[in-house]
Design an enzyme around this catalytic site. Structure first.
Site, short mmCIF file in Angstrom:
data_model
loop_
_atom_site.label_atom_id
_atom_site.label_comp_id
_atom_site.label_asym_id
_atom_site.label_seq_id
_atom_site.Cartn_x
_atom_site.Cartn_y
_atom_site.Cartn_z
N CYS A 39 0.74 -1.30 0.03
CA CYS A 39 0.01 0.01 0.08
C CYS A 39 0.76 1.26 -0.18
CB CYS A 39 -0.87 0.08 1.18
SG CYS A 39 -2.00 -1.42 1.15
N HIS A 74 -3.01 7.30 3.30
CA HIS A 74 -3.41 6.01 2.69
C HIS A 74 -4.93 5.63 2.98
CE1 HIS A 74 -4.04 2.00 1.19
NE2 HIS A 74 -3.44 1.47 2.30
N ASN A 110 -10.07 0.24 -0.02
CA ASN A 110 -8.72 0.25 0.14
C ASN A 110 -8.03 -0.38 -1.24
OD1 ASN A 110 -6.12 -0.19 0.54
ND2 ASN A 110 -6.22 -1.09 2.71
#
Length: 352
Positions: free
Chosen positions: A122, A269, A300
């Site tokens: 990520c 994020h 996500n």
């Protein structure tokens, strides 16, 4: 003594244009709960997610990455012939060989340029942005296309409460190039291999192939091979994030030379709305500072998360081109990367 030549680059770099691609299929919490033992309300309370985007039809990581890259180039106003390299940040390209970036460069009509994959979970977009900025400063290229693209759903177990409700698919891209004033600070990045297994593939490739081979010709009622899928120890990751990320954010501000009070936009994020709110408070950012919340309807998307979130804020008017933004990506590895940047112009070709 014979001298070896040295590249001379550009000191000031910035994101000159941004592009994104969001899959057409919108998956609600209610739909997820048709398979997952949960409720829409519980999912939203724990994650901040109402909906997420999943690929469907002929959508692939390859097609999304190229579409996002095309929009980024168009929005930058830079001729594609000037793009000197392509960096693909992704953890879900389906093959180890060949890697994805050269194929995507070919699809975009830029065959032959340096093109490579960067895998850092990520935090991948932050790593890619840092690498691209440093390449331009070193004189390795004048303009670089950085793409974060993921099809997280290809590796999901729809019954796993730790992952099934969280992840989505998508792609975001930026053109990085020289600018009059610097628009990308030095990158603050790091990793914690000691806790790496907190986010991990459930079986390695060799073990998976060995199991499949052992089951050839076996009783059809025997245990199936199953699919490789992602597993995450949520509480362990949360504890790591609570300790590590505030320090990373403080370091990013210190390295940038920008005061906390000068930050106009916060783009963490999009992993969990609760973690993001905790980071904002711990850093002492103002309550009314615009903070990315693309997770609510996108989920996500790992390495695609930050560029998708930036694009959403610009298109919705919650942020403006040229504003100072604090970015921080974090996740598998466990790794993180953060920068202070000036946001690119509002895209003329948005993904919405």
């Amino acid at each position: 003594m014979v001298s070896i030549a040295v590249n001379k680059g550009r000191e000031n770099v910035a994101m000159l244009g941004i592009g994104a691609y969001r899959p057409t299929r919108i998956v609600s919490n209610a739909e997820v709960c048709e398979v997952l033992e949960s409720t829409p309300e519980w999912i939203y309370e724990r994650t901040g997610i109402h909906n997420r985007r999943w690929i469907s039809g002929d959508e692939t990581l390859r097609s999304m990455a190229a579409a996002a890259g095309e929009r980024a180039i168009a929005n930058s106003g830079i001729d594609r012939s000037l793009i000197g390299a392509l960096v693909l940040a992704s953890s879900s390209w389906l093959k180890l060989t060949p890697h994805g970036a050269p194929t995507i460069a070919h699809d975009m009509g830029m065959n032959g340029i340096p093109a490579f994959d960067l895998t850092s979970g990520c935090g991948g977009f932050g790593y890619g942005l840092g690498v691209a900025a440093d390449m331009i400063r070193a004189g390795s290229a004048d303009y670089i296309l950085v793409i974060g693209a993921e099809t997280m759903t290809v590796g999901l177990d729809p019954t796993d409460r730790g992952t099934a409700m969280i992840f989505g698919d998508g792609a975001g891209a930026v053109v990085v190039g020289p600018s009059e004033e610097n628009g990308i600070s030095p990158t603050v990045w790091g990793s914690d291999g000691e806790n790496a297994e907190a986010i991990a593939q459930n079986v390695d490739f060799l073990a998976y192939m060995d199991k499949a081979q052992a089951l050839q010709g076996a009783d059809p009622d025997a245990e199936p091979v199953g699919r490789m899928s992602l597993r995450m120890e949520g509480p362990r990751v949360f504890r790591w994030a609570a300790v590590t990320l505030p320090r990373a954010l403080s370091s990013a501000l210190e390295m940038s030379g920008v005061a906390k009070e000068d930050i106009e936009v916060f783009v963490p994020h999009q992993a969990n709305a609760r973690i993001n709110e905790l980071m904002r408070k711990n850093l002492g950012l103002a309550d009314d500072i615009p903070m990315a919340n693309d997770i609510e309807n996108t989920g996500n998307t790992s390495a695609a998360s930050i560029p998708l979130a930036i694009e959403e804020m610009l298109v919705s008017g919650r942020a403006k081109g040229g504003q100072l933004a604090l970015l921080l990506g974090f996740g598998a590895g466990l790794s993180y990367a953060g920068q202070v940047v000036r946001l690119p112009p509002v895209p003329l070709e948005p993904s919405f």
